[in-house]
Design a protein around this motif. Structure first.
Motif: not given
Length: 90
Positions: A35, A37-38, A40-42, A44-45
């Motif tokens: 993936s 992005a991790p 949590l980062l995804g 958040t986006g």
């Protein structure tokens, strides 16, 4: 739109979104790609996208809100026609 119709519409959109996510996950797995992005980062986006959309909608609503009608002009004022009185000047 009724509450049942709104719920049905939301569930349809949520189901399509979930199916698209599953499809992309299967594609990543088949190509052996990690993936980008991790999780949590995804998430958040995605939260930023949703909040930005809501803020833009609120701003657009405030800018396009109807303004109250201006008061009638002296020529349209019905009290000016009473007993030959001159029109009121605002």
């Amino acid at each position: 739109m009724s509450a049942a119709g709104a719920t049905r519409g939301f569930l349809r959109k949520a189901g399509l979104s979930f199916a698209a996510g599953l499809l992309m996950g299967a594609l990543y797995w088949a190509l052996d790609v990690t993936s980008p992005a991790p999780p949590l980062l995804g998430l958040t986006g995605l939260a930023g996208i949703v909040l930005g959309e809501r803020a833009a909608t609120a701003v657009r609503h405030r800018l396009t809100r109807r303004r109250p009608a201006p008061p009638p002009s002296a020529a349209e004022d019905p009290s000016a026609a009473e007993e030959g009185t001159p029109p009121r000047v605002p």
